[in-house]
Scaffold this active site. Structure first.
Site, short mmCIF file in Angstrom:
data_model
loop_
_atom_site.label_atom_id
_atom_site.label_comp_id
_atom_site.label_asym_id
_atom_site.label_seq_id
_atom_site.Cartn_x
_atom_site.Cartn_y
_atom_site.Cartn_z
CB SER A 315 -20.46 -18.33 90.49
OG SER A 315 -21.33 -18.99 89.59
CG ASP A 316 -18.46 -14.24 85.43
OD1 ASP A 316 -19.38 -14.54 84.66
OD2 ASP A 316 -17.63 -13.34 85.16
CG LEU A 317 -20.91 -19.21 82.13
CD1 LEU A 317 -22.24 -19.76 82.60
CD2 LEU A 317 -21.00 -18.78 80.67
#
Length: 779
Positions: A315-317
Site C-alpha cells: 500500500s502507499d502510506l
C-alpha cells in the site's frame, strides 16, 4: 558425570554439523527459496505471519551513541509485539522526519544501524527472520551522503535507456552498501496535468517512453536477480492512473476508462515487471468508484493472473486506512484491511491496519490462506536475496563507496543529458568563455535545495553545485556578479533594482527562475509526508507532493524581475529550474536563449554551465507537452482523434510539443527504407547525418498512426526512439524493428490484437517535426 559430558559433546557436534538444519529446513541454504519459505510458514503463528505484512516507519527504530548505533526500545517493542517483517525509510532524513545532517545517519552509520536491526531480529526472536529495509529512491537514495540525480522528469528528458540503466545501478548499489534492500521507484505514473504536484517524479506523459525508461532503470537496479549483492527490489509507483487526478489535485479520483487503462496506463508497469521489478505500490486515487488500494481487478486479475507477477504489492502510506477515512467505503479500519487483503495488497505501509487481520481471521471474516499467501510473497524474496545467510554489510565499504567520484560523474552526465534547449536566437549560445562580465540573477541561480526536487535528504553545501557555482568555475568568480532579485513565492522582499544594476554592468545576463520542491522546517506535513500549502508560511515550495497548482505562471516577483532585466537591452538567457511545465510564454517571446533544466540534481549547476559555454552540446527532449495556457489542460501529444480546433482566444497547439529540443548543431534525415518481415514485422532503416559545426547527440523518434481501427486511436503514437552521438559532418544508419506489439491495439474486449489496415510511419526529431514518412500495410 563423564557420560553426561559426552552426551553434551555429541549433541554439540550434531548441531555444528548441520543436523538441526534437517529439523529446520528453512535454515538450509541448499534448498530452494520456495521450499524454505513453505517450511518457515508452517512454523509461524498467525501473528508472526501478519507481522511479515507490516512495514512501519523506520527512522525511530535506531539510536545513536557516538560512533555506534543500536536498536531503539521502540523497535524492540515493535518486533516483540508485532513481529514486524519490514521497515520503511529507516535512513530517511528531511524536515518531516526531523532527521538532519547533525542527527541523521551518514552511509557508515546507516550500515551500522542496518546491522544492529538485523542482529536483533536474527538473535533475539523465535525464528530469526531477517528484516527488509525499504528506502525511497526515485532519483537517488533519500538518505544523507548519497548521490542526488536529476528528478524523474529530467531523467526522462534524456530519452536514454542507457543512462537510466546506469543511474539505476548506482542507486541500487548505494542502497545495498548501507544494508537496505528495497528501492521505492521508479515512478511510472503518466503525467498529463501539470497542475499535479508530482509531475517531477514521473517519466512524462507517454506510455512507450515511460515503459522503456522504467524497464531500463529496473535493469540497472538488478532486474530481479536478487542473488546479486548489488540488486534491489524495485517498487513501481503508483498502481495505477494516479497522475491524472480530477482538478490536478493529488489523490483525487481519476476519470479513466477501462480501455484507456489498458492502452496507456498499464503498459509501463507491465514493461518494468517484465524487466524484473518485484514490487508494486498502490495509489491513493480511486477509479470508477473503487479505491485503487481495494481494487481486486488490479492486483488479483491483472498483476497475479494476467501478468503472473511473482513479487508483492504494498500500500502507499496509510492508503489502507484511506479506504475507511478518505474514500468512505469501509465502516471500520478492520473492514478496510479485509478489503485490501482480499484485493491482493500484500503489505501495509506505515499504518496499523493489517494488525486488524489477526482478529478478522480468528473471527472468520477472512481466510487465513490469504494471509499465508501474502506472507509467502515477502518471505520468499528474503530467501532469494540471501538475507538468512548474509544479513550484514561492511560499514567501512559504505563510507568509501557511497557517493564516490564515479557516481558524482554519472550525476553530472545525467544532468547534462537532461537539459532541454528550447530557444537560441541568432545562436547566442554557446557563450565564449572570454565574453567578459556575466550577471547571474534570480531565485534559482544560487539556491542549492531548489536544484534537487522532492524526496531529497539534507545536503552539505559543498555537495550541490548551483548555476552561480558552475559559471564561476568556468570563467572565474571575478567575472561574475550575482544578485538574487526575488524569491520564488515570497512577496515580502525583493532587490530587483540591484539586479538591474548588475545586468547593466554585464555583457550577458543569465536569469534562473521557475519553481521549487525544497522542503523546509517551516512547512507543515500531513501524516503521509505530503506537504501542506499555507498562506502564513511562505517558503519557496510550490511543487512536490501535495503542492498542486491552480495556475502555471511564475509566482512572486519573478515576472517583474524578468521584465526589469530585459529592459536593460543586454543579451538575456533564461533558465527554468522547475518540477512541472510552467508558463514560458514571456520567455519564449523575449529571451534570447531559453533552457529547461527541471530539477537537475547535485551536479546541475556544473551541467548548465557546461551547456552555456559549449563544453556539452544539449540534446534533451521534452517528455511532456508544454501548454500555452492552463486552460488547455489536459494537453498531450497522443490525444485520440479527432484533431483539436483552436479556442476563441487561443491556439490549440502547445507552446512546446512532446519530443522537442534544440541542439548547437543540425541534423539531416534521409534514405528511409521499409522492409516487410515475417509475422507482421517491419524493419525500418534510415540515415541521420550531423550537418552542423558541432559534435552532438540526436534523438531520433519513430511514430505510428493507425489510419482506421475498431477503436478510436491517437493521432500519432511514439513507438521507438534512439539517442545517438555523431561527430560533425558524419552520419549513421539507424534501424528499428516494428513488431506486432507496436501495431496492436486494445480492442473492445480489452484484448491486444493486430487489425488489418494501413499505418502511417513518421520519423523525426520531435512529435511535430517529422522528417521522413511512409506507409505500412498489415494484410
Amino acid at each position: 558425570m563423564i557420560r553426561i559430558s559426552y552426551l553434551y559433546f555429541v549433541l554439540f557436534a550434531l548441531l555444528a554439523s548441520g543436523f538441526v538444519l534437517q529439523a529446520q529446513p528453512y535454515k538450509n541454504p541448499n534448498l530452494s527459496a520456495a521450499e524454505r519459505t513453505h517450511d518457515l510458514l508452517s512454523r509461524m503463528t498467525l501473528e508472526e505471519k501478519v507481522g511479515q505484512m507490516l512495514c512501519p516507519m523506520g527512522w525511530e527504530m535506531y539510536e545513536q551513541n557516538g560512533d555506534e548505533v543500536s536498536c531503539s526500545d521502540k523497535f524492540k517493542n515493535e518486533l516483540q509485539k508485532k513481529h514486524t517483517g519490514m521497515l520503511w525509510a529507516t535512513y530517511r532524513a528531511d524536515p518531516w522526519t526531523r532527521k538532519t545532517l547533525d542527527n541523521g545517519l551518514n552511509p557508515e552509520m546507516a550500515a551500522k544501524a542496518g546491522n544492529a536491526l538485523q542482529r536483533y531480529c536474527i538473535e533475539e526472536t523465535r525464528l530469526g527472520i531477517p528484516i527488509f529495509l525499504a528506502e525511497e529512491s526515485p532519483h537517488g537514495h533519500m538518505a544523507i551522503g548519497t548521490t542526488v540525480f536529476p528528478t524523474g522528469i529530467a531523467l526522462a528528458s534524456s530519452w536514454s535507456e542507457d543512462l537510466l540503466t546506469e543511474v539505476g545501478a548506482v542507486m541500487a548499489n548505494e542502497i545495498r552498501l548501507q544494508g537496505a534492500h528495497i528501492a521505492y521507484g521508479p515512478v511510472l505514473d503518466l503525467a498529463r496535468d501539470p497542475r499535479w504536484s508530482r509531475v517531477e517524479e514521473t517519466f512524462g506523459e507517454d506510455p512507450v517512453l515511460s515503459a522503456k525508461l522504467g524497464a531500463a532503470m529496473v535493469k540497472g537496479e538488478g532486474a530481479g536477480d536478487l542473488s546479486n549483492e548489488n540488486s534491489v527490489i524495485s517498487t513501481l509507483k503508483h498502481f495505477v492512473a494516479y497522475g491524472v487526478p480530477e482538478s490536478g489535485q493529488n489523490g483525487n479520483a481519476s476519470s479513466v476508462g477501462m480501455h484507456e487503462l489498458h492502452q496507456n496506463f498499464l503498459p509501463p508497469f507491465k514493461a518494468a515487471i517484465d524487466a524484473g521489478a518485484l514490487s508494486v505500490m498502490t495509489s491513493y486515487n480511486s477509479i470508477d468508484g473503487i479505491p485503487c488500494t481495494a481494487n481486486s481487478y488490479l492486483y488479483r486479475d491483472i498483476l497475479q493472473n494476467d501478468w503472473n507477477f511473482s513479487g508483492y504489492s504494498v500500500s502507499d502510506l496509510y492508503s489502507i486506512e484511506g479506504i475507511h477515512g478518505s474514500h468512505y467505503v469501509a465502516p471500520t479500519i478492520q473492514d478496510a484491511a479485509v478489503l485490501a487483503l482480499e484485493a491482493g495488497v500484500d503489505v501495509d505501509l506505515g499504518g496499523d491496519a493489517y494488525t486488524k487481520l489477526i482478529a478478522a481471521a480468528k473471527e472468520s471474516k477472512i481466510k487465513e490462506d490469504l494471509i499465508d499467501s501474502a506472507a509467502y510473497r515477502v518471505l520468499r524474496l528474503k530467501f532469494e536475496m540471501g538475507l538468512f545467510e548474509n544479513p550484514y554489510v561492511d560499514p567501512l565499504k559504505a563510507k568509501q563507496e557511497v557517493r564516490n567520484e564515479a557516481n558524482i560523474t554519472i550525476a553530472r552526465k545525467a544532468a547534462q543529458q537532461a537539459i532541454v534547449l528550447l530557444k537560441n536566437t541568432n545562436n547566442l549560445l554557446p557563450l565564449d568563455k572570454n565574453i567578459g562580465k556575466v550577471a547571474v540573477i534570480g531565485p534559482n541561480a544560487h539556491n542549492r535545495y531548489n536544484m534537487l526536487g522532492d524526496y531529497t535528504a539534507p545536503q552539505e553545501d559543498s555537495n550541490v553545485k548551483t548555476i552561480l557555482d558552475g559559471i564561476s568555475t568556468k570563467i572565474g568568480a571575478k567575472n561574475v556578479e550575482y544578485v538574487k532579485g526575488c524569491s520564488i513565492r515570497d512577496t515580502t522582499w525583493q532587490n530587483i533594482e540591484e539586479a538591474v544594476a548588475a545586468a547593466k554592468n554585464a555583457d550577458v545576463i543569465v536569469v534562473a527562475v521557475g519553481g521549487s520542491s525544497a522542503r523546509d522546517f517551516k512547512t507543515s506535513y500531513k501524516e503521509t509526508g505530503a506537504a501542506v500549502a499555507s498562506s502564513t508560511t511562505v517558503s519557496d515550495m510550490e511543487c512536490g507532493e501535495g503542492f498542486d497548482r491552480a495556475t502555471l505562471g511564475l509566482l512572486g516577483y519573478q515576472m517583474d524581475l524578468l521584465r526589469a532585466v530585459k529592459a536593460t537591452g543586454k543579451p538575456l538567457i533564461v533558465v527554468y529550474i522547475e518540477g512541472r511545465p510552467l508558463n514560458m510564454n514571456w520567455a519564449d517571446e523575449n529571451a534570447d536563449a531559453l533552457l529547461n533544466a527541471w530539477y537537475p540534481g547535485q551536479e546541475g549547476g556544473n551541467a548548465i554551465a557546461d551547456i552555456l559555454f559549449g563544453d556539452y552540446n544539449p540534446a534533451g527532449r521534452l517528455p511532456v507537452t508544454v501548454p500555452r495556457n492552463v486552460g488547455q489542460v489536459p494537453i498531450y501529444y497522443n490525444k485520440k482523434n479527432p484533431n483539436a480546433h483552436n479556442y476563441v482566444e487561443l491556439s490549440a497547439t502547445p507552446l512546446y510539443p512532446f519530443g522537442y529540443g534544440l541542439s548547437y548543431t543540425t541534423f539531416e534525415y534521409k534514405n528511409l527504407k521499409v522492409e516487410k518481415l515475417a509475422n507482421d514485422k517491419f524493419k525500418v532503416s534510415f540515415v541521420v547525418k550531423n550537418t552542423g559545426n558541432y559534435d552532438g547527440d540526436e534523438v531520433a523518434q519513430l511514430y505510428l498512426r493507425d489510419e482506421y481501427a475498431s477503436m478510436v486511436q491517437p493521432m500519432k503514437q511514439l513507438k521507438h526512439f534512439k539517442r545517438i552521438f555523431l561527430k560533425k559532418q558524419t552520419e549513421k544508419e539507424l534501424s528499428f524493428t516494428i513488431t506486432e506489439d507496436d501495431l496492436s491495439i486494445v480492442n473492445r474486449n480489452l484484448k491486444r490484437v493486430v487489425e488489418t489496415g494501413s499505418f502511417k510511419l513518421m520519423i523525426g526529431s520531435a512529435s511535430d517535426n517529422i522528417r521522413l514518412e511512409s506507409t505500412l500495410r498489415v494484410d
